[in-house]
Enzyme design. Structure first.
Site, short mmCIF file in Angstrom:
data_model
loop_
_atom_site.label_atom_id
_atom_site.label_comp_id
_atom_site.label_asym_id
_atom_site.label_seq_id
_atom_site.Cartn_x
_atom_site.Cartn_y
_atom_site.Cartn_z
N ASP A 1 42.58 27.95 37.04
CA ASP A 1 43.44 27.17 37.93
C ASP A 1 42.90 27.31 39.35
O ASP A 1 42.27 28.31 39.69
CB ASP A 1 44.87 27.71 37.84
CG ASP A 1 45.84 26.92 38.67
OD1 ASP A 1 45.81 25.69 38.59
OD2 ASP A 1 46.63 27.54 39.40
N ASP B 1 50.64 26.49 33.40
CA ASP B 1 49.45 27.07 32.79
C ASP B 1 49.75 27.80 31.48
O ASP B 1 48.84 28.14 30.74
CB ASP B 1 48.80 28.08 33.75
CG ASP B 1 48.32 27.42 35.03
OD1 ASP B 1 47.79 26.31 34.96
OD2 ASP B 1 48.50 28.02 36.09
#
Length: 868
Positions: free
Chosen positions: A326, A608
């Site tokens: 990320d 996520d």
């Protein structure tokens, strides 16, 4: 499915059978009974007894249990007891470690707000968030956690940080106007989603979804559908265990049958010999050594700010070939900083601002005055907090600036205005989107004073900065004829503003990330960035980090248009992805795994979590990460430092090296013991070592010498190696060769010494005592060979690197002297005392083995050097 973002506020209220005055208590109670609480289902924890039983689910353990049962059936209770003790100790170690891992957080459910301001019975009141129902009217203020999915009815400068849900790096302005049905999740700005954080302004919304039906709940449900992936180490151990077990059982049966045919061995003796071969061949200490090695790796990782939640995860880090990271908060700081300041005097970085320049000073003062940020406040908007740095950079006193020009009116920032305005007597300052501010400007402040504005060069500068992925803001001001006491809308602002300048902001990469990425590249690991931000921002960050060679960025909508085959090809080629959703991240990880990659997924948001769980290893941020991410991950970075991942990879590779060293150390001795028994059975002669003596050798050396290998420091070249192939098992050609020839040397030496002693004086106890001590001495010397896989072991650095090795050798020597000379031990194990000459003979036979192994490693080093 209702597209709430496509409905007007009145249409949403009508569909929910609610009004702006809210629900009455009776209606709310009925809906609560039918809809249930505004919570997410808690993930049930496994009871301790199930975790304990799971520790026995291993093919090697199954074989040992069978061997213990057979030994018990033959009334060899010592043999059975020792085997059972090994199995139980191994299970308890695993139970303790997994018990720590099971104490995880109820992740996504804890993200729901504890309290909510709701309008019921025509008045505002505070209730528990779990009591919210659809149709409730909820008020939001700065600092609030949104308690449910809301369709906004009012938004007054409302900004929401939804990074945990969409991955966007900055708070997003909210609005009330309806949007197209196909608007992406990140663009549904008339909604406020459960679990996101209000960073500024105020708003009122109607509850449209609660609990599991919210976007947060959808991610939670998606998380439940993701299968956990078995780690590479466990796959290899299981594969090795099945193969070894099959070979051992077949070999044992063949030896016992042949012994019965050739020499008429009785069924009882045959069973006893079979148990001896199984106990000798099965490395009963290996599962415990692997567990302990992993546990030590966990401790080392903790000292380097990485918390391991599951034991095999530390080894898995060492085998990854791809890190899907990320961006926001992982590769970057998640803190906006001023990158460029453009005014009539020039284009400056924050550190190079001219201190005495009039246009720059005017720009800095305006930034302070037209800002709600307070020094050292945790609730500041990221952009407004960053603006203060301009004034600090040229030495302005913030308090003095504001006291000299007190604010008399303010018009809050909103999405439809795209600007904020503040009045300070007769001075009116505006800031906002450059395209909006430039339209109101006719002049520009230069060193000589105000001059006519040529907008074309400024528009060109905007295009350039946007290409760099910067978030842009413009400031302007004008003098008014009279003091301004109120600002109701943009119509009261007027025109003919003086442009002060443009400011470009960026969420900068963490300082340590470029070096960490280079280290990953040197180690043969590809880093892929997956973010919810815009493509230009992703491209700029990727350029700063040297992530992409060609600047290619794929966006979520582009990924949606790819079929599975093309998606897989692009996943192997492209390293930067923007505007992605949780489904995109999950699909990317799955596609990479299908290509044979061992994938680590790093992240910090609830969005996520599915990909973190699906990846071979999920790595969550510990400081800024959400509880959802931590729950789904196997590893949590306590310092949110990307470079800690590199440390994890280094430790993981070191852990796997130590496991391989343990295999190299344990299996040759096991092979020798099994061959000694098998050859004796086939030759129809007395066993050189008995089953209980075999158990002594295996247990004594496993808990001392093999354990010492778990403490071996990581070798210096681990981060210069390519990731090991996922298909590579524990038994490589190098390992198999070592096992065979060292096993044969030990077997030959044992038989030679046993036969020499037995033919000399016929004392079977003495011959067996010599055989056992020869094997143990050989293992002590061989331990120092195994402490380095290919590097020389007889160097000062290698000999002194691990003090545990010398300590364990000392302990084993004491144990072996007790085994040989203590009357109690002699009675149990059938041993007798040795003379000094016997020990010298044993050393003379075993010393060449140490030199032969070093010669073999020299040959392997030359071979590997030729293939590089």
């Amino acid at each position: 499915m209702t597209h709430w973002h496509a409905l007007t506020p009145d249409e949403a209220l009508e569909q929910l059978e609610s009004t702006r005055e809210g629900l009455d208590t009776a209606t709310a109670r009925r809906r609560h009974e039918s809809e249930g609480p505004n919570t997410l289902p808690a993930t049930p924890r496994r009871p301790w007894w199930r975790r304990l039983l799971a520790q026995f689910h291993n093919i090697l353990i199954y074989v040992l249990i069978v061997a213990a049962v057979l030994a018990g059936a033959l009334e060899h209770w010592i043999d059975a007891g020792v085997i059972a003790a090994v199995v139980i100790i191994n299970a308890l170690i695993g139970l303790v470690q997994e018990g720590k891992a099971e104490r995880a957080m109820e992740a996504i459910g804890q993200m729901l707000a504890l309290k909510a301001q709701v309008r019921r019975d025509g008045r505002w009141q505070v209730i528990a968030a779990e009591q919210l129902v659809s149709g409730d009217i909820v008020r939001l203020r700065s600092g609030d956690r949104v308690p449910a999915d809301l369709r906004l009815l009012e938004a007054h400068g409302l900004r929401v940080d939804q990074a945990a849900l969409t991955g966007e790096s900055v708070p997003v302005e909210r609005m009330t106007e309806p949007l197209d049905e196909d608007a992406a999740l990140a663009d549904r700005r008339c909604l406020a989603h459960s679990g996101t954080l209000v960073t500024g302004g105020q708003g009122i919304g109607v509850v449209v979804q609660i609990g599991s039906d919210t976007e947060l709940g959808r991610i939670s449900a998606l998380l439940e559908t993701v299968e956990n992936v078995t780690t590479p180490l466990l796959r290899q151990v299981n594969r090795f265990g099945k193969l070894l077990s099959a070979v051992v059982v077949a070999f044992t049966v063949a030896v016992v049958v042949l012994g019965s045919i050739l020499h008429g061995i009785s069924a009882s003796d045959g069973f006893l010999a079979g148990v001896a071969i199984v106990v000798a061949a099965i490395p009963e200490g290996l599962p415990a050594i692997i567990t302990i090695t992993l546990a030590i790796g966990v401790q080392r990782m903790a000292s380097r700010q990485a918390i391991i939640r599951l034991l095999p995860a530390v080894e898995t880090l060492g085998s990854v070939t791809t890190i899907c990271s990320d961006k926001t908060g992982t590769l970057t700081r998640n803190e906006l900083q001023v990158r460029r300041v453009l005014d009539a005097s020039g284009d400056f970085g924050l550190e190079a601002l001219p201190i005495d320049d009039a246009p720059t000073r005017a720009l800095a003062e305006a930034a302070v005055l037209c800002s709600d940020a307070e020094v050292d406040s945790d609730s500041n908007d990221p952009i407004e907090r960053a603006l203060l740095a301009i004034a600090e950079g040229i030495g302005l006193d913030l308090g003095e600036v504001r006291s000299s020009a007190p604010r008399t009116a303010v018009l809050s920032f909103s999405s439809h205005r795209k600007m904020m305005a503040s009045a300070h007597g007769k001075r009116l300052i505006i800031k906002g989107a450059p395209e909006v501010i430039l339209q109101r400007c006719s002049r520009i402040l230069e060193r000589e004073g105000e001059q006519p504005l040529d907008a074309a060069p400024w528009q060109g500068a905007l295009d350039e900065l946007a290409g760099d992925g910067l978030r842009m803001l413009a400031l302007a001001e004008r003098a008014t004829d009279r003091p301004i006491e109120s600002l109701d809308d943009t119509e009261t602002l007027g025109e003919d503003f003086v442009l002060l300048g443009l400011i470009g902001f960026a969420d900068p990469p963490r300082a340590e990330v470029p070096a960490a990425i280079r280290a990953c590249r040197d180690a043969g690991i590809t880093v892929r960035m997956i973010t919810g931000d815009h493509a230009a921002t992703a491209r700029a960050i990727a350029r700063d980090l040297a992530l992409s060679d060609d600047g290619t960025v794929l966006t979520g909508p582009e990924l949606d248009r790819l079929d599975d085959d093309e998606f897989s090809r692009q996943a192997g080629r492209v390293t930067v992805y923007a505007r992605t959703s949780p489904e995109h991240k999950l699909r990317l990880v799955t596609a990479l795994q299908a290509r044979g990659e061992v994938v680590a997924m790093t992240g910090d948001g609830a969005n996520d979590a599915p990909a973190l769980k699906r990846a071979d290893i999920g790595v969550a941020m510990g400081i800024k990460g959400t509880e959802a991410a931590r729950q789904a991950a196997e590893m949590v970075l306590a310092d949110d430092n990307f470079s800690t991942i590199v440390a994890g990879i280094e430790e993981g590779r070191g852990v796997y090296d130590n496991i391989r060293k343990a295999v190299l150390f344990i299996l040759p001795t096991n092979a020798a013991e099994a061959l000694v028994v098998a050859i004796a059975v086939l030759a129809g002669m007395a066993l050189p070592i008995t089953p209980v003596q075999i158990l002594w050798i295996n247990m004594a050396t496993a808990v001392t010498l093999a354990l010492a290998l778990a403490f071996e420091p990581t070798e210096g070249d681990v981060m210069r190696r390519a990731p090991r192939p996922q298909s590579e098992g524990l038994i490589t050609g190098f390992v198999a060769t070592r096992i065979v020839w060292v096993g044969l040397v030990l077997t030959g030496a044992t038989f030679a010494l046993f036969h020499w002693s037995l033919t000399g004086d016929g004392d079977e106890a003495l011959a067996r005592t010599l055989a056992v001590n020869l094997l143990v001495t050989g293992e002590i010397l061989y331990l120092f060979n195994c402490r380095r896989l290919f590097a020389p072991s007889l160097t000062r650095e290698a000999l002194t690197a691990n003090r545990w090795a010398w300590l364990m050798v000392g302990i084993l020597v004491v144990l072996q002297l007790g085994f040989t000379y203590l009357p109690f031990a002699q009675w149990i194990f059938g041993t007798t005392g040795l003379a000094p000459g016997h020990w010298l003979l044993i050393l003379a036979l075993m010393a060449p083995l140490m030199l032969l192994v070093e010669l073999e490693k020299w040959w392997w080093r030359r071979r590997l050097a030729r293939t590089d």
